[in-house]
Design an enzyme around this catalytic site. Structure first.
Site, PDB file in Angstrom:
ATOM      1  N   LYS A   1       3.370 -17.576   0.954  1.00 55.04           N
ATOM      2  CA  LYS A   1       3.412 -18.456  -0.223  1.00 55.04           C
ATOM      3  C   LYS A   1       2.539 -17.877  -1.329  1.00 55.04           C
ATOM      4  O   LYS A   1       2.913 -17.885  -2.503  1.00 55.04           O
ATOM      5  CB  LYS A   1       2.968 -19.876   0.163  1.00 55.04           C
ATOM      6  CG  LYS A   1       4.039 -20.591   0.971  1.00 55.04           C
ATOM      7  CD  LYS A   1       3.574 -21.860   1.650  1.00 55.04           C
ATOM      8  CE  LYS A   1       4.673 -22.375   2.580  1.00 55.04           C
ATOM      9  NZ  LYS A   1       4.308 -23.520   3.384  1.00 55.04           N
TER      10      LYS A   1
ATOM     11  N   GLN B   1      -0.741 -27.110   4.286  1.00 52.78           N
ATOM     12  CA  GLN B   1       0.063 -26.470   5.329  1.00 52.78           C
ATOM     13  C   GLN B   1       0.036 -27.310   6.609  1.00 52.78           C
ATOM     14  O   GLN B   1      -1.030 -27.643   7.111  1.00 52.78           O
ATOM     15  CB  GLN B   1      -0.483 -25.043   5.594  1.00 52.78           C
ATOM     16  CG  GLN B   1       0.347 -24.226   6.557  1.00 52.78           C
ATOM     17  CD  GLN B   1       1.762 -23.953   6.039  1.00 52.78           C
ATOM     18  OE1 GLN B   1       1.957 -23.579   4.895  1.00 52.78           O
ATOM     19  NE2 GLN B   1       2.754 -24.173   6.889  1.00 52.78           N
TER      20      GLN B   1
ATOM     21  N   ASP C   1       5.825 -30.393  -1.945  1.00 52.42           N
ATOM     22  CA  ASP C   1       6.618 -30.402  -0.707  1.00 52.42           C
ATOM     23  C   ASP C   1       7.570 -31.597  -0.666  1.00 52.42           C
ATOM     24  O   ASP C   1       8.452 -31.662   0.182  1.00 52.42           O
ATOM     25  CB  ASP C   1       5.677 -30.500   0.513  1.00 52.42           C
ATOM     26  CG  ASP C   1       5.369 -29.137   1.114  1.00 52.42           C
ATOM     27  OD1 ASP C   1       6.196 -28.220   0.973  1.00 52.42           O
ATOM     28  OD2 ASP C   1       4.294 -28.997   1.739  1.00 52.42           O
TER      29      ASP C   1
END
Ligand code: NAP
Length: 278
Positions: free
Chosen positions: A49, A93, A116
């Site tokens: 990422k 994460q 997200d």
């Protein structure tokens, strides 16, 4: 023989579009990436990422916290990031260490920075079709389906898996494009028979060799979201590729299919977050 859907090429194009837009408009875009503990797979994802951010001209700010971090400490960090104007997107994460409740953490992220799209407000917005962000993996799958030129409208689509991250939002995005959608899970009876109805079959189960040729209709588009390790510890999907590929019209490989798309869509969401906050 199926045509391979090249997730690397499609994702590269999306990242280039994000990069070009940021560059041409001279935008300052920042993504906070929070990782807790030492999970090696999470470390790889976070590094990928960060690399994608670098490519797109997005500033990434990494917060690597020790395994024993308390839930309150993590929530305090997120509140600080929520108020930091340099940070447009916040990515925590997953999975988190067991003593930290994921839902509490997701709830703490400002919906406007929730790149997200896991926050309940964003999930609700997706359901009603009025959204700022789409969850990265299902949105990436939609891009892959579009890249084949397949019109989703009116198609029979079967999604195997009903997680909040992949299966449920995947079904919703297909529904938004007027597919007839069936969601399967571990209680589904006659799974093979249900899957055989699919013009578009999306597997998000997490088991190697799960989808076999007898579960696939001739000419189906087969999307493999699974990321598993086989007996030789090689990365593989859910689909028994060698036997399914001859029956499908299009199929994603693993690696090189859905995986790179998830990161590209994260870049896109981070840019959308910048606009949302401007
Ligand atoms: P998950 O939360 O474990 O969900 C798996 C789903 O599969 C569940 O809904 C489960 O049903 C269903 N399932 C399990 N066994 C089944 C069976 N025998 N028959 C029918 N359904 C069955 O996993 P996830 O987070 O959605 O992820 C799924 C896979 O996608 C994993 O391999 C993950 O690594 C991968 N993934 C890839 C990306 C990417 O970027 N490529 C992103 C996210 C996830 P129940 O609900 O009934 O238990």
């Amino acid at each position: 023989m199926a045509k391979l859907i090249d997730g690397k090429a499609v994702s590269q194009k999306i990242k280039e579009e994000v990069r070009d837009e940021i560059e041409s408009k001279g935008l300052d875009v920042g993504l906070a990436v929070v990782i807790v503990g030492n999970d090696p797979a999470s470390r790889v994802y976070v590094n990928n990422k960060k690399k994608a951010c670098e490519f797109c001209g997005i500033k990434s700010y990494e917060y690597a916290l020790p395994e024993e971090t308390k839930e309150k400490e993590l929530r305090d960090l997120i509140r600080t990031l929520n108020n930091d104007p340099n940070i447009n997107g916040i990515l925590v994460q997953l999975p988190l260490p067991k003593h930290i409740r994921e839902y509490k953490i997701i709830k703490t992220i400002s919906p406007k920075k929730d790149v997200d799209a896991f926050h309940a407000e964003n999930v609700g917005r997706i359901v009603i079709g009025n959204y700022a962000f789409l969850p990265c993996t299902p949105a990436g799958v939609m891009e892959l389906i579009h890249s084949t030129g397949t019109d989703v409208d009116g198609k029979e689509c079967v999604v195997i898996g009903r997680s909040n991250i992949v299966g449920k939002p995947m079904a919703m995005l297909l529904l938004h494009e007027n597919a007839t959608v069936t969601i399967c899970h571990s209680h589904t009876k006659d799974l093979a028979e249900v899957c055989r109805r699919a013009d578009i079959l999306v597997s998000a189960v997490g088991k190697a060799d799960f989808v076999t040729a007898d579960m696939v209709k001739e000419g189906a588009v087969v999307i493999d979201v699974g990321m598993n390790r086989n007996a030789e510890n090689k990365l593989c999907g859910d689909v028994k590729f060698d036997e399914v590929e001859p029956k499908a019209s299009y199929i994603t490989p693993v690696p090189g299919g859905v995986g790179p798309m998830t990161i590209a869509m994260l870049m896109k969401n981070t840019l959308s977050a910048k606009y949302l906050q401007s």
